[in-house]
Structure formats: C-alpha cells, structure tokens
Design a protein around this motif. Structure first.
Motif, PDB file in Angstrom:
ATOM      1  N   TYR A  30      -5.079  -5.114   1.491  1.00 52.88           N
ATOM      2  CA  TYR A  30      -5.892  -4.269   2.357  1.00 52.88           C
ATOM      3  C   TYR A  30      -6.636  -5.128   3.372  1.00 52.88           C
ATOM      4  O   TYR A  30      -7.050  -6.249   3.062  1.00 52.88           O
ATOM      5  N   THR A  86       0.844  -1.183   0.000  1.00 50.44           N
ATOM      6  CA  THR A  86       0.000   0.000   0.000  1.00 50.44           C
ATOM      7  C   THR A  86       0.888   1.243   0.000  1.00 50.44           C
ATOM      8  O   THR A  86       2.118   1.158   0.076  1.00 50.44           O
ATOM      9  N   ARG A  91      -8.802   0.338   2.690  1.00 48.48           N
ATOM     10  CA  ARG A  91      -9.016   1.062   1.438  1.00 48.48           C
ATOM     11  C   ARG A  91     -10.412   1.676   1.434  1.00 48.48           C
ATOM     12  O   ARG A  91     -11.396   1.031   1.812  1.00 48.48           O
TER      13      ARG A  91
END
Length: 424
Positions: free
Chosen positions: A256, A7, A161
């Motif tokens: 995520y 990420t 997310r």
C-alpha cells in the motif's frame, strides 16, 4: 509489477488482463459489465452507428433511463428517445426505463459481484466498489470502445488502505464517514488511486453505508473505492441472487502507498460547506444558517436506511413551513421498500414531497432545482457552485439524518445535535 503482495485492485486487473504476459503501464483488460444512462450514451450513438459497430455482449450491458426520467423538456425527451431507440434496436438485456438511478440499479443487478471489473459512462460507477468490485467511470469515447469490444485500457493504480475501527454511533452513517475522509484527505487526496476499505469495526458497517462511502470515493479523486468483501457483502449478494458469491481478498503482504486509520467511535455528524465536498466541518461547528430546501436522494444516498433515518427524525413532527423537503428514492425497489415500511406515509404526513426515482435536482436536472436565493442541505455527492441549480444558490452536503433535522428546524447549525436543541 509491484514487489510484494497484491491488493484487491491488483488482483482484479491481473485476472482481467487480455494478455497475461502484459506488464506494461497500461494494460488491455476485459470488462464484466458496462453501465450507461440516457444522458451519456446518447452522446455516442451517432459515432457508434456511423462506424457500423455492434455491442460485444448485450447481456453484459446495463442501460438505464435515469437522468431524464421522465423528461421535463422537449430537448430531454428527444435525448431519452435517442438512447432508448439505440438500446432497443440492439436488444440490450438489462434496459431499465424509469426504474431508478443507474448506480443503484447496478448494485441491484447480479452482474455486480465481488471481484468483477465494471466500467460506466458516469463517474459514480465507482459505487459498485461497495460490493468488492473494481468499478470506474469513463467518458463517452472510452465507453464507445468498451461497448464494441468488451475491453478497455487501464493503468494499475497505487492503493491507499483505509482501516475502519471502533463502532459507528447511532447518529452517523456512511455519509459522515466519507465526508470525514474528504476532510482528512481533500478532493485530490486519492487521485488515480484505489481506495481499499477494510472494515475492522466492532460492528461492521451496513451495506448501504458502504455504498455511500464507495460512491464518493471519486470525490477524493479515486479510480476505485473498493471494500474488502466479507460476510456483509456475501449476505447482500445471497439475498439478491439466491447464492453466496466467491470473495476476493488482498494478499497478507499487499503493498500500500499508505494507510489511513479512522476511529468510527469518535466520529460525529459531518457537513460539507459550499462549494466543495472537501470543505467539511463537524455539524457542531457549522454556523447557523436558514435553509429553504432539503433534499434526500441521489446515488450517494436515497437508499432505504437513509429514508428510515429521515422517517425516525420526522415521525409525528412537521417540516418547517419555510422549507421544501424533497425525497427521491434511489430506485423503484427502494421506493417499494419505503412504502411497505410506512416511511412514505410518515414523511409525507410530516410535509415531505416524494418524487419519482431518478437523479432529479442532484445535477440540476429537475424535481427540485435551486433558485438564486435557495440554501439547500442535501444528501447528494457534489456541492459545486451551480451544480443543483442557480449559480448563486448554496448547497451543504450531509447525511439523511442531518438533512431531516434541518428540514424540521428550518436551518443548519450546532443545535441540530445539541441535547434539548431544535433538532433533538
């Protein structure tokens, strides 16, 4: 190291790790910038000087006098002067006296760029995530260490997310978006997580909207509230710095914890009732209640688009005679923009009071604090009991447009957005 792709927060922490081989739970990382203000930096001065420490890089420090700006009491004047003496003695490059709220001044500064890692002596430092930075607030002891070494210790947060779809209606802005996230997730819904915002909307959110959303990520418990930088980010930085920045993006297979989808097209104005930012309902569902104070300001709002929205609502109209409407631009730069656009004239003719760019009543400091009987509708980020003044006062959180409509109507209630109603 997590399996799968990285990420944005993973990439930024990896890029700033002092020892690239370090894969521990807590990792030592270099910081690109450090933010501090008068009220919190003053707390570390004695210890910093007792230890004979030096600032690791005076060009990467942003110090602002914003909480006591200008000081309203002798005690606060002494705190401010302690802070200023400390900063001037060390020739801090970015020392800004009475120029606005530290978080707004941070995003107006070229040190705040996509992919940077920033720490600050205030929880709303997270707002810099609106530009694709990983920024977080820390206590004065941790800031003392970072100020002397240029490093800190950080745990890699899991990432949630958040996807924005659809198109935000003209009656809503970023404040309504983040209040809706608080309604959905609650105050602990992102505790020590990185919220990674993906703007997939038909019409991208404006930069001011992104700042409002990232600012209140900490109200969700988040460590970071970072937007995936895009053309909106690049254009803002190019206008500020004269050049487009390098952008950072998550890997296509980034891992995520889970994903939150928010349809902006379905969003209506939101409001948070006392005494929690997570106590959110639609304005159309709020009980009608008279208000005595309306406040447009704070690092959460107080930007030019917020002031514009309020001016649109009050153009040719008047503030209710029972309401004090206080407007505090987030920075002197924003105030100058509002002056040039004519919004200051529009709002003062309507009955609003403009105050100097500072924190003001948001933290119960000055320039509009609440008394026991006051009911306030505010663009600030927290409505905890006693936060803006007396323990018995009540604060509702809303967007600048809702605040302006309530200031005109003299109350909050469903009719603020009903066709033909008081707020129409």
């Amino acid at each position: 190291m997590n399996a799968g792709g990285r990420t944005i927060s993973d990439k930024i922490i990896d890029a700033h790790t002092v020892d690239p081989a370090d894969t521990g739970v807590y990792r030592e990382v270099r910081v690109d910038a450090l933010l501090g203000h008068d009220a919190t930096i003053a707390l570390l001065v004695d210890e910093f000087e007792r230890r004979g420490l030096q600032i690791w890089d005076r060009e990467r420090v942003i110090f602002t006098n914003d909480h006591f700006s200008p000081p309203a009491t002798i005690e606060r004047a002494d705190i401010s002067n302690t802070f200023l003496r400390f900063a001037r003695k060390r020739n801090v490059t970015h020392l800004m006296l009475d120029r606005g709220i530290c978080h707004q001044l941070l995003v107006e500064n070229p040190l705040c760029t996509p992919g940077s890692l920033i720490v600050g002596a205030d929880s709303h430092t997270v707002m810099a995530g609106g530009l694709g930075a990983c920024a977080t607030g820390m206590g004065s002891t941790d800031i003392l260490y970072a100020l002397a070494t240029g490093t800190t210790w950080m745990q890699r947060p899991a990432t949630v997310r958040v996807d924005f779809h659809g198109s935000l209606g003209e009656l809503c802005n970023g404040r309504d978006v983040v209040l809706e996230l608080l309604r959905l997730l609650g105050e602990s819904g992102a505790r020590y997580r990185s919220l990674e915002f993906h703007d997939l909307a038909d019409r991208p959110l404006g930069q001011d909207d992104r700042f409002a959303i990232s600012n209140m990520a900490v109200e969700l418990g988040a460590k970071f509230g970072v937007f995936v930088p895009d053309d909106v980010t690049a254009e803002y930085c190019a206008a500020r710095d004269g050049r487009r920045p390098a952008l950072v993006a998550p890997d296509p297979d980034a891992l995520y914890e889970h994903t939150v989808d928010l349809d902006l097209s379905a969003l209506t104005p939101r409001i948070a009732k006392p005494w929690s930012p997570g106590n959110v309902v639609a304005v159309q569902d709020i009980e009608t209640r008279p208000v005595s104070v309306a406040f447009l300001g704070s690092c959460s709002s107080g930007r030019i688009t917020d002031i514009r929205d309020a001016a649109e609502e009050l153009d040719g109209k008047t503030v209710h005679p029972d309401v004090r409407f206080v407007v505090i631009p987030a920075s002197v730069h924003v105030f100058q923009q509002a002056l040039r656009a004519g919004y200051v004239t529009t709002l003062t003719e309507a009955g609003a009071v403009f105050d100097h760019s500072s924190c003001g009543p948001c933290g119960g400091i000055d320039k509009g604090v609440l008394g026991a009987d006051d009911v306030c509708v505010s663009t600030s980020n927290r409505n905890f009991r006693g936060r803006m003044g007396h323990w018995e006062s009540r604060t509702y959180l809303a967007s600048a447009r809702t605040v302006a409509r309530a200031a005109r109507a003299g109350h909050i209630g469903p009719d603020l957005y009903e066709a033909g109603g008081t707020g129409s």
